[in-house]
Design a protein around this motif. Sequence first.
Motif, PDB file in Angstrom:
ATOM      1  N   ALA A 140       9.872  43.462  80.520  1.00 45.18           N
ATOM      2  CA  ALA A 140      10.011  42.006  80.535  1.00 45.18           C
ATOM      3  C   ALA A 140       9.051  41.396  79.679  1.00 45.18           C
ATOM      4  O   ALA A 140       9.016  40.543  78.823  1.00 45.18           O
ATOM      5  N   ALA A 141       7.601  41.760  79.720  1.00 46.04           N
ATOM      6  CA  ALA A 141       6.678  41.300  79.176  1.00 46.04           C
ATOM      7  C   ALA A 141       6.759  41.507  77.432  1.00 46.04           C
ATOM      8  O   ALA A 141       6.487  40.645  76.594  1.00 46.04           O
ATOM      9  N   LEU A 142       7.452  42.848  77.212  1.00 44.44           N
ATOM     10  CA  LEU A 142       7.805  43.026  75.882  1.00 44.44           C
ATOM     11  C   LEU A 142       8.536  42.299  75.047  1.00 44.44           C
ATOM     12  O   LEU A 142       8.539  41.789  73.997  1.00 44.44           O
ATOM     13  N   LEU A 143       9.728  42.078  75.813  1.00 44.31           N
ATOM     14  CA  LEU A 143      10.732  41.148  75.504  1.00 44.31           C
ATOM     15  C   LEU A 143      10.507  39.639  75.398  1.00 44.31           C
ATOM     16  O   LEU A 143      11.024  38.885  74.699  1.00 44.31           O
ATOM     17  N   THR A 144       9.648  39.241  76.252  1.00 45.84           N
ATOM     18  CA  THR A 144       9.311  37.702  76.385  1.00 45.84           C
ATOM     19  C   THR A 144       7.966  37.203  75.930  1.00 45.84           C
ATOM     20  O   THR A 144       7.761  36.344  75.140  1.00 45.84           O
ATOM     21  N   VAL A 145       7.037  38.021  76.307  1.00 41.88           N
ATOM     22  CA  VAL A 145       5.640  37.521  75.852  1.00 41.88           C
ATOM     23  C   VAL A 145       5.240  37.768  74.309  1.00 41.88           C
ATOM     24  O   VAL A 145       4.845  36.936  73.569  1.00 41.88           O
ATOM     25  N   PHE A 146       5.629  38.930  73.748  1.00 40.28           N
ATOM     26  CA  PHE A 146       5.102  39.415  72.549  1.00 40.28           C
ATOM     27  C   PHE A 146       6.181  39.011  71.490  1.00 40.28           C
ATOM     28  O   PHE A 146       7.188  38.830  71.564  1.00 40.28           O
ATOM     29  N   PHE A 171      13.857  49.617  78.649  1.00 42.51           N
ATOM     30  CA  PHE A 171      14.944  49.255  79.864  1.00 42.51           C
ATOM     31  C   PHE A 171      16.134  50.462  79.831  1.00 42.51           C
ATOM     32  O   PHE A 171      16.540  50.712  80.787  1.00 42.51           O
ATOM     33  N   MET A 172      16.234  50.908  78.654  1.00 40.28           N
ATOM     34  CA  MET A 172      17.253  52.046  78.502  1.00 40.28           C
ATOM     35  C   MET A 172      16.686  53.413  79.337  1.00 40.28           C
ATOM     36  O   MET A 172      17.294  53.940  80.123  1.00 40.28           O
ATOM     37  N   TYR A 173      15.263  53.539  79.152  1.00 36.65           N
ATOM     38  CA  TYR A 173      14.759  54.621  79.896  1.00 36.65           C
ATOM     39  C   TYR A 173      14.572  54.250  81.325  1.00 36.65           C
ATOM     40  O   TYR A 173      14.820  55.418  82.008  1.00 36.65           O
ATOM     41  N   MET A 220       7.631  39.563  67.810  1.00 32.18           N
ATOM     42  CA  MET A 220       7.719  40.612  66.686  1.00 32.18           C
ATOM     43  C   MET A 220       8.951  41.311  67.036  1.00 32.18           C
ATOM     44  O   MET A 220       9.106  41.877  68.195  1.00 32.18           O
ATOM     45  N   LEU A 221       9.570  41.847  66.226  1.00 35.40           N
ATOM     46  CA  LEU A 221      10.842  42.618  66.405  1.00 35.40           C
ATOM     47  C   LEU A 221      10.527  44.045  66.939  1.00 35.40           C
ATOM     48  O   LEU A 221      11.472  44.499  67.655  1.00 35.40           O
ATOM     49  N   ALA A 222       9.491  44.450  66.519  1.00 36.99           N
ATOM     50  CA  ALA A 222       9.100  45.949  67.104  1.00 36.99           C
ATOM     51  C   ALA A 222       9.024  45.840  68.377  1.00 36.99           C
ATOM     52  O   ALA A 222       9.283  46.900  69.208  1.00 36.99           O
ATOM     53  N   PHE A 223       8.284  44.686  68.957  1.00 35.66           N
ATOM     54  CA  PHE A 223       7.746  44.597  70.542  1.00 35.66           C
ATOM     55  C   PHE A 223       9.459  44.738  71.427  1.00 35.66           C
ATOM     56  O   PHE A 223       9.616  45.196  72.402  1.00 35.66           O
ATOM     57  N   LYS A 224      10.396  43.985  70.904  1.00 35.15           N
ATOM     58  CA  LYS A 224      11.652  43.608  71.476  1.00 35.15           C
ATOM     59  C   LYS A 224      12.531  45.022  71.363  1.00 35.15           C
ATOM     60  O   LYS A 224      13.052  45.469  72.385  1.00 35.15           O
ATOM     61  N   ILE A 225      12.428  45.640  70.383  1.00 36.52           N
ATOM     62  CA  ILE A 225      12.885  47.253  70.322  1.00 36.52           C
ATOM     63  C   ILE A 225      12.310  48.018  71.498  1.00 36.52           C
ATOM     64  O   ILE A 225      12.979  48.715  71.900  1.00 36.52           O
TER      65      ILE A 225
END
Length: 62
Positions: free
Chosen positions: A56-62, A12-14, A1-6
């Motif tokens: 990393a989980a937000l970018l890969t798993v969800f 990561f910016m934080y 889902m796009l929201a989790f990637k954002i």
Amino acid sequence: MLAFKILGIILFMYIGWAAWRGTVFAKCGIGWTWVERGARPRMFWAVLTCYGLLGAALLTVF
């Protein structure tokens, strides 16, 4: 889902901003606290590592 990637990208910016600044906002006991790199370096890097794993989980798993 796009929201989790954002959210992962924002996290990561934080992480980068916190590492550059030397302070991170983290859960500590019943509340939240600022953890400074100079005062508690092990906890500081542990929090950044946990945030990195979450990102990393937000970018890969969800």
